[in-house]
Write a protein that holds these residues in place. Structure first.
Motif, PDB file in Angstrom:
ATOM      1  N   UNK A 128       6.132   4.935   6.992  1.00  7.36           N
ATOM      2  CA  UNK A 128       6.846   3.901   7.719  1.00  7.36           C
ATOM      3  C   UNK A 128       7.089   2.712   6.796  1.00  7.36           C
ATOM      4  N   UNK A 129       8.314   2.222   6.779  1.00  7.78           N
ATOM      5  CA  UNK A 129       8.627   1.035   5.986  1.00  7.78           C
ATOM      6  C   UNK A 129       8.243  -0.195   6.785  1.00  7.78           C
ATOM      7  N   UNK A 130       7.377  -1.020   6.213  1.00  9.87           N
ATOM      8  CA  UNK A 130       7.043  -2.292   6.839  1.00  9.87           C
ATOM      9  C   UNK A 130       8.065  -3.335   6.408  1.00  9.87           C
ATOM     10  N   UNK A 131       8.291  -3.424   5.113  1.00  7.99           N
ATOM     11  CA  UNK A 131       9.345  -4.291   4.589  1.00  7.99           C
ATOM     12  C   UNK A 131       9.927  -3.634   3.348  1.00  7.99           C
ATOM     13  N   UNK A 132      11.197  -3.388   3.372  1.00 10.10           N
ATOM     14  CA  UNK A 132      11.909  -2.882   2.199  1.00 10.10           C
ATOM     15  C   UNK A 132      13.294  -3.519   2.221  1.00 10.10           C
ATOM     16  N   UNK A 133      13.583  -4.403   1.264  1.00 13.12           N
ATOM     17  CA  UNK A 133      14.923  -4.979   1.238  1.00 13.12           C
ATOM     18  C   UNK A 133      15.970  -3.883   1.070  1.00 13.12           C
ATOM     19  N   UNK A 135      -1.637   2.650   2.675  1.00 14.98           N
ATOM     20  CA  UNK A 135      -0.590   1.647   2.550  1.00 14.98           C
ATOM     21  C   UNK A 135      -0.248   1.485   1.080  1.00 14.98           C
ATOM     22  N   UNK A 136       0.965   1.018   0.836  1.00 13.14           N
ATOM     23  CA  UNK A 136       1.400   0.847  -0.534  1.00 13.14           C
ATOM     24  C   UNK A 136       2.375  -0.300  -0.673  1.00 13.14           C
ATOM     25  N   UNK A 137       2.455  -0.826  -1.883  1.00 16.21           N
ATOM     26  CA  UNK A 137       3.353  -1.944  -2.153  1.00 16.21           C
ATOM     27  C   UNK A 137       4.086  -1.742  -3.473  1.00 16.21           C
ATOM     28  N   UNK A 138       5.221  -2.414  -3.579  1.00 20.31           N
ATOM     29  CA  UNK A 138       5.948  -2.547  -4.840  1.00 20.31           C
ATOM     30  C   UNK A 138       6.008  -4.045  -5.106  1.00 20.31           C
ATOM     31  N   UNK A 139       5.584  -4.433  -6.320  1.00 24.00           N
ATOM     32  CA  UNK A 139       5.596  -5.848  -6.698  1.00 24.00           C
ATOM     33  C   UNK A 139       6.237  -6.018  -8.064  1.00 24.00           C
ATOM     34  N   UNK A 140       7.007  -7.100  -8.249  1.00 26.22           N
ATOM     35  CA  UNK A 140       7.500  -7.379  -9.590  1.00 26.22           C
ATOM     36  C   UNK A 140       6.343  -7.909 -10.424  1.00 26.22           C
ATOM     37  N   UNK A 150       7.495  -6.808  -2.808  1.00 24.63           N
ATOM     38  CA  UNK A 150       8.923  -6.687  -2.503  1.00 24.63           C
ATOM     39  C   UNK A 150       9.166  -5.609  -1.459  1.00 24.63           C
ATOM     40  N   UNK A 151       8.254  -4.660  -1.398  1.00 22.71           N
ATOM     41  CA  UNK A 151       8.360  -3.570  -0.427  1.00 22.71           C
ATOM     42  C   UNK A 151       6.953  -3.189  -0.013  1.00 22.71           C
TER      43      UNK A 151
END
Length: 103
Positions: free
Chosen positions: A87-92, A52-57, A75-76
């Motif tokens: 698979x995108x879990x959340x991506x604006x 799993x991976x994330x993008x954070x400000x 954020x993603x």
């Protein structure tokens, strides 16, 4: 949420991939580039490893004794199950991965 405290605050995006005993991380000044780099990092890991991976400000807090990062909420969020595509879990929509930059 990461909010500016002074004009000296420097904002950027941190992407991170976590797996059992491996991972990858990076920093960029551009949110859509962070999502693209996160997707590439997920795809570069062995296919049999769930990740799993994330993008954070984030920003650097220059007022701390030892400058430290202050992170905002993810954020993603992307994941990959063993043997499956990313698979995108959340991506604006504004940060959706694409090759030529923001639309």
């Amino acid at each position: 949420m990461v909010t500016p405290n002074t004009r000296a605050d420097i904002f950027f995006y941190v992407w991170n991939v976590a797996a059992r005993d491996r991972g990858s991380t990076g920093v960029t000044s551009n949110g859509y580039r962070a999502v693209n780099m996160l997707t590439a990092a997920l795809n570069a890991m062995p296919a049999d490893v769930p990740l799993e991976g994330t993008v954070r400000p984030a920003r650097v807090d220059p007022r701390a004794n030892n400058p430290t990062y202050v992170y905002g909420p993810p954020m993603a969020e992307l994941c990959r199950y063993a043997g499956s595509p990313v698979t995108a879990l959340t991506v604006p929509p504004s940060l959706a991965p694409f090759e030529d930059g923001p639309r």
